[in-house]
Enzyme design. Structure first.
Site, PDB file in Angstrom:
ATOM      1  N   TYR A  75      41.450   9.043 -17.038  1.00 63.31           N
ATOM      2  CA  TYR A  75      40.026   9.370 -17.026  1.00 63.31           C
ATOM      3  C   TYR A  75      39.131   8.125 -17.037  1.00 63.31           C
ATOM      4  O   TYR A  75      37.916   8.231 -17.192  1.00 63.31           O
ATOM      5  CB  TYR A  75      39.663  10.268 -18.210  1.00 63.31           C
ATOM      6  N   SER A 134      41.482   3.211 -29.510  1.00 62.88           N
ATOM      7  CA  SER A 134      41.454   4.487 -28.797  1.00 62.88           C
ATOM      8  C   SER A 134      42.739   5.280 -29.014  1.00 62.88           C
ATOM      9  O   SER A 134      43.819   4.831 -28.648  1.00 62.88           O
ATOM     10  CB  SER A 134      41.246   4.233 -27.296  1.00 62.88           C
ATOM     11  N   CYS A 189      23.536  -0.457 -18.404  1.00 64.80           N
ATOM     12  CA  CYS A 189      24.348   0.381 -19.288  1.00 64.80           C
ATOM     13  C   CYS A 189      25.787   0.370 -18.811  1.00 64.80           C
ATOM     14  O   CYS A 189      26.066   0.160 -17.626  1.00 64.80           O
ATOM     15  CB  CYS A 189      23.785   1.804 -19.276  1.00 64.80           C
ATOM     16  N   ASP A 190      26.702   0.646 -19.728  1.00 62.50           N
ATOM     17  CA  ASP A 190      28.126   0.683 -19.431  1.00 62.50           C
ATOM     18  C   ASP A 190      28.464   1.730 -18.366  1.00 62.50           C
ATOM     19  O   ASP A 190      29.435   1.587 -17.634  1.00 62.50           O
ATOM     20  CB  ASP A 190      28.881   1.000 -20.729  1.00 62.50           C
ATOM     21  N   CYS A 238      14.277  21.374 -22.380  1.00 64.05           N
ATOM     22  CA  CYS A 238      14.720  20.490 -23.465  1.00 64.05           C
ATOM     23  C   CYS A 238      13.589  20.194 -24.435  1.00 64.05           C
ATOM     24  O   CYS A 238      13.790  20.180 -25.654  1.00 64.05           O
ATOM     25  CB  CYS A 238      15.254  19.181 -22.893  1.00 64.05           C
ATOM     26  N   CYS A 279      23.184  11.593 -23.149  1.00 67.69           N
ATOM     27  CA  CYS A 279      23.286  10.492 -22.188  1.00 67.69           C
ATOM     28  C   CYS A 279      22.797  10.902 -20.794  1.00 67.69           C
ATOM     29  O   CYS A 279      23.198  11.953 -20.281  1.00 67.69           O
ATOM     30  CB  CYS A 279      24.731  10.016 -22.106  1.00 67.69           C
ATOM     31  N   CYS A 321      24.832  20.583 -22.708  1.00 68.55           N
ATOM     32  CA  CYS A 321      23.738  21.179 -23.484  1.00 68.55           C
ATOM     33  C   CYS A 321      24.189  22.360 -24.329  1.00 68.55           C
ATOM     34  O   CYS A 321      23.917  22.413 -25.532  1.00 68.55           O
ATOM     35  CB  CYS A 321      22.606  21.606 -22.541  1.00 68.55           C
TER      36      CYS A 321
END
Length: 382
Positions: free
Chosen positions: A26, A128, A281-282, A323, A336, A355
């Site tokens: 993944y 991990s 961002c990553d 939201c 995110c 959500c």
């Protein structure tokens, strides 16, 4: 400034880029960065490392300064790289400042030599592990496709042997989501003190709002968290800290979120690649989110650039009306941006794929959170 004070940032530094000795099925980072350029360089050059460390210390308000080393597998950089980083940090550390280092690893390279170093330099280690052996080995395999659980657990036990502060990062997929108590009780049995659950969401762009089959379902993730929360409340409060539970109670105490995915504004967790390139961002290491290079622009200027500020503000500004009217918005804030690719019930784009699961979880724990907050206020009035 990005989402608060200037020191409200955490740079994910990639000393070996996306290089890794695992091929987790993944992984989203193996294809990131400028691949050709990264393959020609084994590790972040000393001149870029020193330039970055100086700039990071200057950008931090102090007196505590945090460095976060990520990958790929950052331990492939070798102990000598991190010793050099420590020497540079100490060389440029202002009087009265304390420097901390954290490293996120798959754990397979940990041995006595590494652990003696990590302990001596007071590293915090994220490791991990996706649960017990069968669950972990489903997706976390070597480059040759071999299972990794035994080697990772050897590393984890060494962290405990050397009393190195550590946190388990568990990716929640479609495979382990249906076995929440098995996952949690395993972590409890091995003496875990800090746990982060990271939902796996891999988008399938060929289907509107679609995801890869190994992604966790939104409802499944919500149920996973609810079941673990109930067991944690009954048995482990004060013994095990779970990041999402810690974050969920913060609004009730009038505290800002510390985890970027739940903040109103993001952009405070950028990436610095091994060649000095800075990305927003990553999860957004691409040409559209390239901000600059540390060789030409200071970290402070990149953090406070218009590009980075707009990236951060877009999180809140693009929230759907659905939201904004949600009863648990302050707990989530849309989560995110990478996961906001489905539509609301009335057809507005930008709803988070997770959500319904988050709603389930946050509503489930709300009575507990409100009771704890009420008791805290009562005690403070006495």
């Amino acid at each position: 400034m990005v989402g608060g004070d200037l020191n409200d940032f955490q740079v994910f530094v990639k000393p070996v880029g996306a290089k890794c000795n695992f091929r987790c099925r993944y992984c989203y980072y193996l294809d990131k960065g400028k691949v050709g350029e990264m393959q020609r360089v084994a590790v972040m050059p000393k001149n870029i490392l020193e330039k970055y460390i100086i700039s990071h210390i200057e950008a931090a308000a102090g007196p505590d300064v945090f460095f976060s080393w990520h990958g790929g597998e950052p331990m492939l950089a070798g102990i000598d790289f991190f010793k050099k980083a420590g020497e540079i940090q100490e060389k440029h550390r202002p009087a009265g400042y304390t420097i901390f280092n954290g490293i996120q690893t798959n754990g397979s390279l940990l041995d006595d030599k590494w652990c003696k170093f990590l302990s001596a330099y007071n590293f915090y280690v994220g490791i991990s592990i996706d649960g017990p052996e069968e669950l972990h080995n489903r997706f976390r395999v070597t480059a040759g496709g071999r299972p990794t659980f035994s080697k990772v657990m050897e590393g984890y036990r060494l962290l405990q042997k050397y009393n190195i502060r550590n946190e388990i990062l568990c990716v929640v997929s479609s495979f382990n989501a249906g076995r929440p108590l098995e996952v949690y009780r395993f972590f409890s049995s091995i003496g875990a003190q800090f746990i982060t659950f990271l939902p796996l969401v891999i988008r399938d762009s060929s289907v509107p709002g679609g995801v890869d089959e190994i992604s966790v379902g939104s409802g499944a993730f919500g149920r996973f968290l609810c079941e673990i929360f109930d067991e944690w409340v009954e048995k482990d409060i004060g013994r095990i800290k779970i990041q999402i539970f810690e974050e969920a109670v913060r609004p009730a105490f009038g505290q800002e979120h510390t985890l970027c995915i739940f903040k109103k504004v993001c952009g405070g967790v950028p990436v610095l690649e091994m060649n000095g390139d800075f990305y927003s961002c990553d999860h957004f290491v691409d040409d559209g989110h390239f901000v600059g290079n540390i060789k030409e622009i200071s970290l402070s200027d990149m953090l406070n650039s218009e590009t980075q500020k707009q990236f951060g503000k877009a999180k809140y500004e693009t929230l759907p009306k659905y939201c904004r009217e949600c009863d648990v918005l302050e707990m989530c804030n849309g989560e995110c941006p990478k996961n906001r690719f489905i539509t609301t019930p009335d057809g507005e784009p930008g709803l988070n794929y997770l959500c319904s699961g988050y709603k389930m979880f946050f509503r489930h724990i709300k009575p507990f959170v409100e009771a704890v907050a009420a008791e805290w206020r009562r005690r403070n009035r006495q």
